[in-house]
Design a protein around this motif. Sequence first.
Motif, PDB file in Angstrom:
ATOM      1  N   HIS A 197      21.947 -15.489 -77.413  1.00 54.14           N
ATOM      2  CA  HIS A 197      23.369 -15.713 -77.160  1.00 54.14           C
ATOM      3  C   HIS A 197      23.956 -14.475 -76.472  1.00 54.14           C
ATOM      4  O   HIS A 197      23.870 -13.355 -77.001  1.00 54.14           O
ATOM      5  N   PRO A 198      24.556 -14.646 -75.296  1.00 57.47           N
ATOM      6  CA  PRO A 198      25.020 -13.482 -74.533  1.00 57.47           C
ATOM      7  C   PRO A 198      26.154 -12.714 -75.197  1.00 57.47           C
ATOM      8  O   PRO A 198      26.406 -11.546 -74.862  1.00 57.47           O
TER       9      PRO A 198
ATOM     10  N   ARG B  83      26.629  -5.896 -75.717  1.00 54.09           N
ATOM     11  CA  ARG B  83      26.427  -7.348 -75.702  1.00 54.09           C
ATOM     12  C   ARG B  83      25.258  -7.696 -74.786  1.00 54.09           C
ATOM     13  O   ARG B  83      25.121  -7.156 -73.686  1.00 54.09           O
ATOM     14  N   VAL B  84      24.456  -8.615 -75.249  1.00 52.43           N
ATOM     15  CA  VAL B  84      23.220  -8.971 -74.554  1.00 52.43           C
ATOM     16  C   VAL B  84      23.493  -9.573 -73.181  1.00 52.43           C
ATOM     17  O   VAL B  84      22.678  -9.440 -72.262  1.00 52.43           O
ATOM     18  N   GLY B  85      24.659 -10.201 -73.017  1.00 49.95           N
ATOM     19  CA  GLY B  85      24.990 -10.808 -71.734  1.00 49.95           C
ATOM     20  C   GLY B  85      25.010  -9.821 -70.587  1.00 49.95           C
ATOM     21  O   GLY B  85      24.857 -10.212 -69.426  1.00 49.95           O
ATOM     22  N   GLY B  86      25.175  -8.537 -70.873  1.00 51.08           N
ATOM     23  CA  GLY B  86      25.182  -7.526 -69.825  1.00 51.08           C
ATOM     24  C   GLY B  86      23.846  -6.848 -69.608  1.00 51.08           C
ATOM     25  O   GLY B  86      23.748  -5.913 -68.813  1.00 51.08           O
ATOM     26  N   PHE B  87      22.817  -7.322 -70.283  1.00 45.74           N
ATOM     27  CA  PHE B  87      21.498  -6.700 -70.173  1.00 45.74           C
ATOM     28  C   PHE B  87      20.807  -7.078 -68.865  1.00 45.74           C
ATOM     29  O   PHE B  87      20.940  -8.201 -68.369  1.00 45.74           O
ATOM     30  N   SER B  88      20.004  -6.145 -68.347  1.00 44.51           N
ATOM     31  CA  SER B  88      19.082  -6.457 -67.260  1.00 44.51           C
ATOM     32  C   SER B  88      17.926  -7.271 -67.823  1.00 44.51           C
ATOM     33  O   SER B  88      17.740  -7.365 -69.052  1.00 44.51           O
ATOM     34  N   LEU B  89      17.125  -7.862 -66.924  1.00 43.72           N
ATOM     35  CA  LEU B  89      15.967  -8.621 -67.383  1.00 43.72           C
ATOM     36  C   LEU B  89      15.015  -7.718 -68.168  1.00 43.72           C
ATOM     37  O   LEU B  89      14.453  -8.118 -69.194  1.00 43.72           O
ATOM     38  N   GLY B  90      14.845  -6.484 -67.701  1.00 46.81           N
ATOM     39  CA  GLY B  90      13.961  -5.564 -68.405  1.00 46.81           C
ATOM     40  C   GLY B  90      14.422  -5.273 -69.814  1.00 46.81           C
ATOM     41  O   GLY B  90      13.611  -5.194 -70.746  1.00 46.81           O
TER      42      GLY B  90
END
Length: 306
Positions: free
Chosen positions: A85-86, A124-131
Amino acid sequence: MITAENLTKRFGAHTAVDGISFEVRPGQVTGFLGPNGAGKSTTMRMVVGLDRPDTGSVTVNGLPFARHGAPITEIGALLDAKGVHPGRTAESHLRLLAATHGIGRARVDEVMELTGITSVARRRVGGFSLGMHQRLGIAATMLGDPHTLILDEPVNGLDPEGVHWVRGFVRSLAAEGRAIFLSSHLMSEMAQTADHIIVLGRGRILADAPVGDLLGGGDRERTRVRASDARELAILLAAEGVSIAHADGDTLEVEGVAASRIVRVAVGADIDVHELVPLRGSLEDAYLALTGDAVEYRSDPAAIAA
């Protein structure tokens, strides 16, 4: 350990996985390769109970995944790094998963430190890069300190340092006696990481063998030789029935003969050997040879050239 026996899965008229049997053994990294549409994701989903096989069975450490009382202590699975969940933070996501098994906050802190995401724990995970998604996913797989891990494309989106870290991480887990089931499209990375390779094509197993066997060891020895008189050495070796795969200036590539024999022939003819290097085929070459007739989506080179 993962054990699959006669595993089959159909979607309507399409057979995604067709009667495959294999084992992922403790103490080694088993690489899982195959073209897009080969059935790899479906197989991994059946291992963790997300898809039910039409026939056959698959167990994790002796039981179907759903029958384990504390499944994340038996197997950690990363199948979709972005399946989070972002709006949650990395820490809250891990604490939620941990709570389902009564795992304390100390372990959450440990896996965040282990995967290098402590500094972004409250982002927040929604702002994470794919890495960063990949690192979070790997942290989640380790919450229960499981005996078996499934990692689907874990280096996707990672920088070189991250790729190097994942390689060392999975090798260290295998050295501890854990069973690692690892998929990737990066052949060079798989060649450095895996001990054993399973290749899937059109839902069927095309190869199930140690990496060394796929790279052409044993009877298919190949050696690069640099010598003071490569032309004369080639003639002498050919006279003994040895195959010269390639010749270029002072360098030969000799196939199907032990390096010690090459040296004996050279010394007997007073030819100096400056370099003697055993060669192995690449995993990419072996993979392409195996899957050449099992590719579902094939591009047209002529169309690209046009």
